[in-house]
Design a protein around this motif. Sequence first.
Motif, PDB file in Angstrom:
ATOM      1  N   GLY A 128      -2.602  50.514  32.208  1.00 34.86           N
ATOM      2  CA  GLY A 128      -3.621  50.781  33.210  1.00 34.86           C
ATOM      3  C   GLY A 128      -4.927  50.104  32.844  1.00 34.86           C
ATOM      4  O   GLY A 128      -5.049  49.468  31.792  1.00 34.86           O
ATOM      5  N   GLU A 129      -5.879  50.239  33.742  1.00 35.63           N
ATOM      6  CA  GLU A 129      -7.183  49.610  33.539  1.00 35.63           C
ATOM      7  C   GLU A 129      -7.976  50.310  32.437  1.00 35.63           C
ATOM      8  O   GLU A 129      -7.844  51.516  32.241  1.00 35.63           O
ATOM      9  CB  GLU A 129      -7.995  49.667  34.832  1.00 35.63           C
ATOM     10  CG  GLU A 129      -7.472  48.752  35.915  1.00 35.63           C
ATOM     11  CD  GLU A 129      -8.402  48.720  37.119  1.00 35.63           C
ATOM     12  OE1 GLU A 129      -9.630  48.816  36.925  1.00 35.63           O
ATOM     13  OE2 GLU A 129      -7.891  48.608  38.220  1.00 35.63           O
ATOM     14  N   ALA A 130      -8.803  49.527  31.761  1.00 30.81           N
ATOM     15  CA  ALA A 130      -9.691  50.083  30.739  1.00 30.81           C
ATOM     16  C   ALA A 130     -10.677  51.044  31.402  1.00 30.81           C
ATOM     17  O   ALA A 130     -11.130  50.813  32.525  1.00 30.81           O
ATOM     18  CB  ALA A 130     -10.429  48.961  30.021  1.00 30.81           C
ATOM     19  N   LEU A 131     -10.998  52.121  30.696  1.00 35.30           N
ATOM     20  CA  LEU A 131     -11.938  53.125  31.198  1.00 35.30           C
ATOM     21  C   LEU A 131     -13.262  53.005  30.455  1.00 35.30           C
ATOM     22  O   LEU A 131     -13.292  52.771  29.250  1.00 35.30           O
ATOM     23  CB  LEU A 131     -11.363  54.527  30.971  1.00 35.30           C
ATOM     24  CG  LEU A 131     -10.008  54.807  31.626  1.00 35.30           C
ATOM     25  CD1 LEU A 131      -9.465  56.142  31.131  1.00 35.30           C
ATOM     26  CD2 LEU A 131     -10.137  54.816  33.129  1.00 35.30           C
ATOM     27  N   ARG A 132     -14.353  53.189  31.170  1.00 33.83           N
ATOM     28  CA  ARG A 132     -15.689  53.137  30.582  1.00 33.83           C
ATOM     29  C   ARG A 132     -15.985  54.464  29.884  1.00 33.83           C
ATOM     30  O   ARG A 132     -15.472  55.506  30.255  1.00 33.83           O
ATOM     31  CB  ARG A 132     -16.752  52.904  31.668  1.00 33.83           C
ATOM     32  CG  ARG A 132     -16.538  51.679  32.528  1.00 33.83           C
ATOM     33  CD  ARG A 132     -16.766  50.364  31.855  1.00 33.83           C
ATOM     34  NE  ARG A 132     -18.133  50.260  31.365  1.00 33.83           N
ATOM     35  CZ  ARG A 132     -18.527  49.386  30.460  1.00 33.83           C
ATOM     36  NH1 ARG A 132     -17.680  48.528  29.962  1.00 33.83           N
ATOM     37  NH2 ARG A 132     -19.764  49.353  30.030  1.00 33.83           N
ATOM     38  N   PHE A 133     -16.842  54.402  28.869  1.00 38.22           N
ATOM     39  CA  PHE A 133     -17.343  55.619  28.229  1.00 38.22           C
ATOM     40  C   PHE A 133     -18.770  55.378  27.756  1.00 38.22           C
ATOM     41  O   PHE A 133     -19.225  54.246  27.673  1.00 38.22           O
ATOM     42  CB  PHE A 133     -16.446  56.076  27.065  1.00 38.22           C
ATOM     43  CG  PHE A 133     -16.433  55.146  25.881  1.00 38.22           C
ATOM     44  CD1 PHE A 133     -17.362  55.280  24.858  1.00 38.22           C
ATOM     45  CD2 PHE A 133     -15.480  54.141  25.785  1.00 38.22           C
ATOM     46  CE1 PHE A 133     -17.344  54.429  23.759  1.00 38.22           C
ATOM     47  CE2 PHE A 133     -15.449  53.287  24.695  1.00 38.22           C
ATOM     48  CZ  PHE A 133     -16.387  53.430  23.686  1.00 38.22           C
ATOM     49  N   LYS A 134     -19.466  56.483  27.479  1.00 39.84           N
ATOM     50  CA  LYS A 134     -20.850  56.422  26.990  1.00 39.84           C
ATOM     51  C   LYS A 134     -20.913  57.003  25.586  1.00 39.84           C
ATOM     52  O   LYS A 134     -20.060  57.800  25.190  1.00 39.84           O
ATOM     53  CB  LYS A 134     -21.765  57.233  27.915  1.00 39.84           C
ATOM     54  CG  LYS A 134     -21.818  56.698  29.323  1.00 39.84           C
ATOM     55  CD  LYS A 134     -22.659  57.588  30.203  1.00 39.84           C
ATOM     56  CE  LYS A 134     -22.589  57.108  31.639  1.00 39.84           C
ATOM     57  NZ  LYS A 134     -23.194  58.059  32.558  1.00 39.84           N
ATOM     58  N   LYS A 135     -21.928  56.626  24.860  1.00 43.20           N
ATOM     59  CA  LYS A 135     -22.121  57.120  23.488  1.00 43.20           C
ATOM     60  C   LYS A 135     -22.096  58.648  23.452  1.00 43.20           C
ATOM     61  O   LYS A 135     -21.556  59.241  22.528  1.00 43.20           O
ATOM     62  CB  LYS A 135     -23.448  56.590  22.925  1.00 43.20           C
ATOM     63  CG  LYS A 135     -23.687  56.974  21.497  1.00 43.20           C
ATOM     64  CD  LYS A 135     -24.981  56.393  20.981  1.00 43.20           C
ATOM     65  CE  LYS A 135     -25.207  56.803  19.542  1.00 43.20           C
ATOM     66  NZ  LYS A 135     -26.431  56.226  19.000  1.00 43.20           N
ATOM     67  N   ALA A 136     -22.647  59.284  24.472  1.00 38.16           N
ATOM     68  CA  ALA A 136     -22.694  60.745  24.535  1.00 38.16           C
ATOM     69  C   ALA A 136     -21.295  61.357  24.603  1.00 38.16           C
ATOM     70  O   ALA A 136     -21.114  62.536  24.283  1.00 38.16           O
ATOM     71  CB  ALA A 136     -23.510  61.192  25.749  1.00 38.16           C
ATOM     72  N   ASP A 137     -20.277  60.566  25.001  1.00 43.45           N
ATOM     73  CA  ASP A 137     -18.908  61.066  25.103  1.00 43.45           C
ATOM     74  C   ASP A 137     -18.159  61.017  23.774  1.00 43.45           C
ATOM     75  O   ASP A 137     -17.049  61.514  23.672  1.00 43.45           O
ATOM     76  CB  ASP A 137     -18.122  60.257  26.149  1.00 43.45           C
ATOM     77  CG  ASP A 137     -18.690  60.446  27.550  1.00 43.45           C
ATOM     78  OD1 ASP A 137     -18.987  61.608  27.911  1.00 43.45           O
ATOM     79  OD2 ASP A 137     -18.840  59.451  28.271  1.00 43.45           O
ATOM     80  N   LEU A 138     -18.748  60.410  22.751  1.00 43.88           N
ATOM     81  CA  LEU A 138     -18.129  60.341  21.426  1.00 43.88           C
ATOM     82  C   LEU A 138     -18.355  61.661  20.702  1.00 43.88           C
ATOM     83  O   LEU A 138     -19.478  62.148  20.632  1.00 43.88           O
ATOM     84  CB  LEU A 138     -18.718  59.190  20.608  1.00 43.88           C
ATOM     85  CG  LEU A 138     -18.492  57.795  21.182  1.00 43.88           C
ATOM     86  CD1 LEU A 138     -19.376  56.780  20.467  1.00 43.88           C
ATOM     87  CD2 LEU A 138     -17.034  57.416  21.074  1.00 43.88           C
ATOM     88  N   GLN A 139     -17.300  62.236  20.147  1.00 41.05           N
ATOM     89  CA  GLN A 139     -17.404  63.544  19.502  1.00 41.05           C
ATOM     90  C   GLN A 139     -17.885  63.478  18.057  1.00 41.05           C
ATOM     91  O   GLN A 139     -18.466  64.429  17.565  1.00 41.05           O
ATOM     92  CB  GLN A 139     -16.053  64.268  19.573  1.00 41.05           C
ATOM     93  CG  GLN A 139     -15.610  64.562  20.990  1.00 41.05           C
ATOM     94  CD  GLN A 139     -16.619  65.409  21.755  1.00 41.05           C
ATOM     95  OE1 GLN A 139     -16.993  66.486  21.323  1.00 41.05           O
ATOM     96  NE2 GLN A 139     -17.091  64.907  22.880  1.00 41.05           N
ATOM     97  N   GLN A 140     -17.646  62.369  17.367  1.00 44.14           N
ATOM     98  CA  GLN A 140     -18.093  62.247  15.976  1.00 44.14           C
ATOM     99  C   GLN A 140     -19.468  61.600  15.937  1.00 44.14           C
ATOM    100  O   GLN A 140     -19.610  60.431  16.293  1.00 44.14           O
ATOM    101  CB  GLN A 140     -17.112  61.403  15.141  1.00 44.14           C
ATOM    102  CG  GLN A 140     -15.853  62.128  14.784  1.00 44.14           C
ATOM    103  CD  GLN A 140     -14.711  61.859  15.761  1.00 44.14           C
ATOM    104  OE1 GLN A 140     -14.899  61.330  16.835  1.00 44.14           O
ATOM    105  NE2 GLN A 140     -13.519  62.250  15.376  1.00 44.14           N
TER     106      GLN A 140
END
Length: 84
Positions: free
Chosen positions: A25-37
């Motif tokens: 599937g297509e790559a999904l965008r994410f933001k720094k705030a979505d990183l848990q570590q």
Amino acid sequence: MTHYGKIKSYDSSSGTGSITPEKGGEALRFKKADLQQEGHMPKVDERFSYETSEVDGGKKSAVNLQHQQGDGQSQKGQARAQQG
């Protein structure tokens, strides 16, 4: 539902990136705030687990990203690799 993928790109100056799902599937965008570590900068080809969320009129993005140790091989695959 938890999904797995590898980091395709990450721009530390803008705090955004994309992850390619392992199941295709297509790559999904994410933001720094979505990183848990905190403090872990994602690198290209690192494996992460994530969930999806719909934003901007139904477009999916990756959220709750968590770095996965190892390269993603199953224990059975690792045993086969060690046996030669």
